[in-house]
Structure formats: structure tokens, C-alpha cells
Design an enzyme around this catalytic site. Structure first.
Site, short mmCIF file in Angstrom:
data_model
loop_
_atom_site.label_atom_id
_atom_site.label_comp_id
_atom_site.label_asym_id
_atom_site.label_seq_id
_atom_site.Cartn_x
_atom_site.Cartn_y
_atom_site.Cartn_z
N GLU A 53 57.57 37.62 77.69
CA GLU A 53 56.80 38.82 77.44
C GLU A 53 55.93 39.16 78.65
O GLU A 53 55.25 38.27 79.19
CB GLU A 53 55.89 38.65 76.22
CG GLU A 53 56.62 38.37 74.92
CD GLU A 53 55.68 38.04 73.77
OE1 GLU A 53 55.91 38.56 72.67
OE2 GLU A 53 54.73 37.28 73.98
N CYS A 54 55.93 40.39 79.07
CA CYS A 54 55.03 40.96 80.07
C CYS A 54 54.95 40.10 81.33
O CYS A 54 55.85 40.14 82.16
CB CYS A 54 53.65 41.19 79.46
SG CYS A 54 52.67 42.43 80.36
N GLY A 55 53.89 39.31 81.51
CA GLY A 55 53.79 38.47 82.70
C GLY A 55 54.98 37.54 82.84
O GLY A 55 55.41 37.22 83.95
N LEU A 74 58.05 38.28 81.91
CA LEU A 74 59.10 39.12 82.48
C LEU A 74 58.93 39.23 83.99
O LEU A 74 59.90 39.09 84.76
CB LEU A 74 59.04 40.51 81.85
CG LEU A 74 59.78 41.65 82.58
CD1 LEU A 74 61.28 41.42 82.56
CD2 LEU A 74 59.43 43.00 81.96
N GLY A 83 60.80 41.31 78.15
CA GLY A 83 60.32 42.68 78.15
C GLY A 83 58.80 42.72 78.30
O GLY A 83 58.13 41.70 78.17
#
Length: 450
Positions: A331-333, A335, A425
Site C-alpha cells: 500500500e502507498c509507500g 508501492l 496500489g
């Protein structure tokens, strides 16, 4: 069963909610109370301050992500373990999504039936402070505001004036005040406060803070209004088998670069039989022994990009694991870490894992911010995005898996990159939001134990 508890709301962001919350948590802990900390909203940073101060996990209360039954179940489940539950609000008390303020402190407190203590900053105010309090009390008649704490009050004499104004005009108790605390202000960076682990002498500062609050806050009055009813949460059922994830040895990235996880997510994994093995992409040169899948949460990989890039042995091991079909969810970081490089705003580049042969490009403004709805294989869940980066479009091995949309608007976009058994993502997913969506993540990891 009757318990003590309250929600700390603020008139606005920056009014001192976090500082006062951790001060009160520490003060009540010193007085012998077992505190259950909570954070309203999707924030990852404030809960870590709570945990550092109290020594127990802090949980997110998210009325946008969850239906009422799930929200109450999780709150009652965790509050039942303690003497007093303290929840820090988000933004201003009524601030949320749409005219209804979905996800606001007000809405959340109402749903868990908890009293509210309102924090009011008093810089540049005199009699007008009572107008602010009255406005918050009258905007929604069912506000459940039971007391007020005043921030930035320079003396007890001035506080007594404020107290007279507010109690006379608004008919509500002034619980106390907080003087200016220049040396104890929490620093910020581009996505919020600096993390608890990065604050120098945090324990010493919190000790000083709670000593001050012990003199300026009327604890007896605070505890007198802090009444909640913790209801039975054992009847709540989840659609997973008791040992659904037995055999899953999940390597969880956790350090200063990766710390954005919802505590309820991690605990659900353990309740279903997964073994969590924490490791640091900053310092560990190999993945945990016997791990068969990986979980990368969000964080600040761009801040620690030099150190992450220098750990070439781990970068290569993760890339090899992905090529060999090891299940990875990010997730986020997380990704960002799995792309080929992070390019900072000054143009400097740092190599990352390279599972996805696109670059993460940092920008000087938020690219996505706030609530969204995320669809994966036809199943939707609520989510949250908050990032100042974007992905380059030169990748050859990317398949977008997520279809996202903003609530209350027509804005839509795609994200969610997949390569073999890797899914990553920008969206932060709460596993309790939609179990049908969560099952797809679990099924991905379960490929490691089939």
C-alpha cells in the site's frame, strides 16, 4: 457494562488535539488508569504517539470505512479491556465528507455514544471564545459536548475569565486549560506530523506535559463527564474460518520508513492464524527466515530513500521473491518501494526494488487526498489515499487492477499494479470495511500455503 471514556474534538486542525490528547492519556495512566487509545479517521501517525505514551495499541475509528455495527464492535471490543477509552478526533469537530460530515468526529462520537470534550484555541480571543463554543453546541443539537478545554491560555487568571464567559453564556463546564507550550510542539512534514519514533526525548516531553496538565486540568470534572456504555461485542461474526490463514508466515515491513498499518488489520491476520514476522527494509539484509509472503504498508520511503537504496542485498532478495511468485501486497509507500526508483523533487534518484519498471516521481503538492472507493475484480471497498507522488508511465509489466472513484463526484482513475503474485496500489485498505474485498487480499497471500 459502564465504563469511562470520551472523545477529544477540536474547533479546527492545529488547535492542539494531539498534544492535549497524549498529555491526558499520560496523566490518567500515571493516576493508575488503564487507558484504551483510539483515533478518529484514517490517520496513521497520531496512533503511534498514543502507543508510545500509553504502551498499548491505538485503534482507528472510521465511520466512512465501516458500517455502524462493525464500528461499534471494534470500539467495544477494545474499550472493554481498559478502565477508560480516549479517542482523539480528526480535523474540526464537524469536518467530514459532504454536507453530512461523514467520518467526522461528531458523527463517530454519536455512533459510539461517547461524550465529547471540545478543545478551543484562545489566541487573540476574549469574550468571543464563548461565541465559538456556543456555535459548536448549537450547530447540531445532539452534539453531546460535555466539557471544554482551552488551549494557549497564558495564566490562571485569564482562564477564570474565559471560564466565566463560557459557563455563563453556554451552560457547559470548563474542565481546564493548557498554557503555551513552545518547547513541546510536535513538528510536521509534508504528510503530517513527524513520527513518534523520530521525536527527540519524547518521553521526557510527555512527562513534563502531563505534570503541567495535572495542575491546569480538573481531572475529577473530566472523569465525571466521561461516561460510556460498552456493549457486548462477542456476537459479531466474520466470514472467515478460525484458522483461515494458518501456515501463512507473513513478513511485515515495519520501521521508520514503513509504519502505516491499521492495528485492526494486523490483529485480524493473527486471529485467523497468520504468523507476523516484522522486518526493517532500512537495516535488515534479508527477509525473515521461513516467511512465505510479504506485506508492505505505507510510510515515508522518500524520506529514507538513500538508506533504502543502499540496502541492495534486501532489494535483490525481494525482487527475486516476486519473480519466483511469492505473494506480496503493498500500500502507498510500499508501492513506491516496489517501483524501480524514487525521484525526489530536486531530481535526485534512488534505486528501489524494481518489481514494477516505472519510477515514483515526488511532487510538491498532493496528487491524491481523501476518501475513495476502490474496486478489485468487481468488488468494491472504501479506502483512503494521501500521497505527493505519481508513477511514470513507461512501465512494460504493469496491469492496472484497481478502479477508483471519489465519493460525491465523477472523478475516476485506475491504480493497483499487478505482477505475478504482487499487488500494490496507493489505496490504504481497512480489512474490516468489506470482507469480500479483503478475501481477495487473503487469497493472494494464501497462494503461499496452498
Amino acid at each position: 457494562m459502564s465504563k469511562q471514556g470520551f472523545v477529544i474534538a477540536g474547533t479546527n486542525s492545529g488547535c492542539g488535539k494531539t498534544t492535549i490528547t497524549i498529555g491526558l492519556m499520560h496523566l490518567l495512566k500515571k493516576k493508575g488508569y488503564n487507558v484504551a487509545p483510539f483515533k478518529v479517521g484514517p490517520d496513521f501517525i497520531d496512533p503511534r504517539f498514543h502507543e508510545k505514551v500509553v504502551g498499548t495499541p491505538s485503534y482507528n475509528l472510521e465511520s466512512y470505512f465501516m458500517d455502524d455495527k462493525t464500528l461499534k464492535h471494534l470500539f467495544y471490543k477494545h474499550a472493554a479491556k481498559a478502565d477508560i477509552a480516549i479517542a482523539e478526533g480528526v480535523m474540526g469537530m464537524y469536518d467530514g465528507l459532504g454536507l453530512e460530515g461523514i467520518g467526522s468526529t461528531y458523527e463517530t462520537a454519536k455512533k459510539i455514544e461517547a461524550p465529547i470534550v471540545l478543545i478551543v484555541g484562545c489566541k487573540g480571543l476574549y469574550q468571543s471564545v464563548s461565541a465559538i463554543v456556543k456555535g459548536f453546541m448549537t450547530l447540531r443539537p445532539d452534539n453531546n459536548i460535555k466539557g471544554v478545554i482551552l488551549n494557549h491560555v497564558s495564566s490562571d487568571m485569564l482562564f477564570q475569565k474565559y471560564k466565566e464567559f463560557i459557563e455563563t453564556e453556554c451552560g457547559i463546564k470548563c474542565i481546564g486549560y493548557v498554557p503555551p507550550l513552545k518547547d513541546m510542539e510536535l513538528k510536521s512534514r509534508h504528510l503530517g506530523l513527524v513520527q513518534a519514533e523520530e521525536v527527540e526525548a519524547l518521553n521526557e516531553k510527555v512527562n513534563q506535559l502531563s505534570d503541567i496538565l495535572d495542575k491546569t486540568i480538573n481531572s475529577a470534572t473530566l472523569l465525571d463527564i466521561a461516561k460510556i456504555e460498552v456493549k457486548d461485542s462477542e456476537t459479531f461474526e466474520i466470514p472467515f474460518k478460525k484458522h483461515e490463514l494458518k501456515g501463512l508466515n507473513l513478513a511485515v515491513a515495519y520501521d521508520k520508513a514503513f509504519s502505516f498499518y491499521y492495528r485492526d488489520n494486523l490483529e485480524l491476520l493473527e486471529e485467523l492464524g497468520a504468523k507476523l514476522q516484522y522486518f526493517s527494509p532500512l537495516t535488515d539484509v534479508k527477509l525473515p527466515e521461513n516467511s512465505n509472503a510479504i506485506y508492505f504498508g505505507g510510510g515515508y520511503p522518500e524520506v529514507f530513500a538513500d538508506q533504502l537504496s543502499a540496502n541492495t542485498q534486501l532489494l535483490q532478495q525481494i525482487k527475486t521473491a516476486a519473480d519466483n511468485n511469492r505473494p506480496i501486497f503493498a500500500e502507498c509507500g510500499g508501492l513506491m518501494y516496489l517501483t524501480k526508483e524514487i525521484i525526489n523533487t530536486d531530481g535526485t534518484k534512488n534505486n528501489m526494488v524494481g518489481i514494477f519498471n516505472c519510477a515514483t516521481e515526488m511532487t510538491d503538492r498532493l496528487k491524491r487526498f481523501g476518501y475513495a472507493e476502490c474496486e478489485l475484480n468487481g468488488t468494491k471497498t472504501k479506502c483512503h489515499e494521501f500521497h505527493k507522488s505519481t508513477l511514470s508511465e513507461d512501465a512494460q509489466n504493469i496491469q492496472h487492477q484497481y478502479k477508483l472513484s471519489k465519493p460525491l463526484s465523477k472523478i475516476k482513475w485506475e491504480c493497483g499494479l499487478q505482477y505475478k503474485n504482487v499487488l500494490a496500489g496507493y489505496a490504504h485498505i481497512h480489512f474490516w470495511s468489506n470482507f469480500d474485498f479483503t478475501k481477495q487480499i487473503f487469497d493472494l497471500w494464501k497462494r503461499a500455503i496452498i
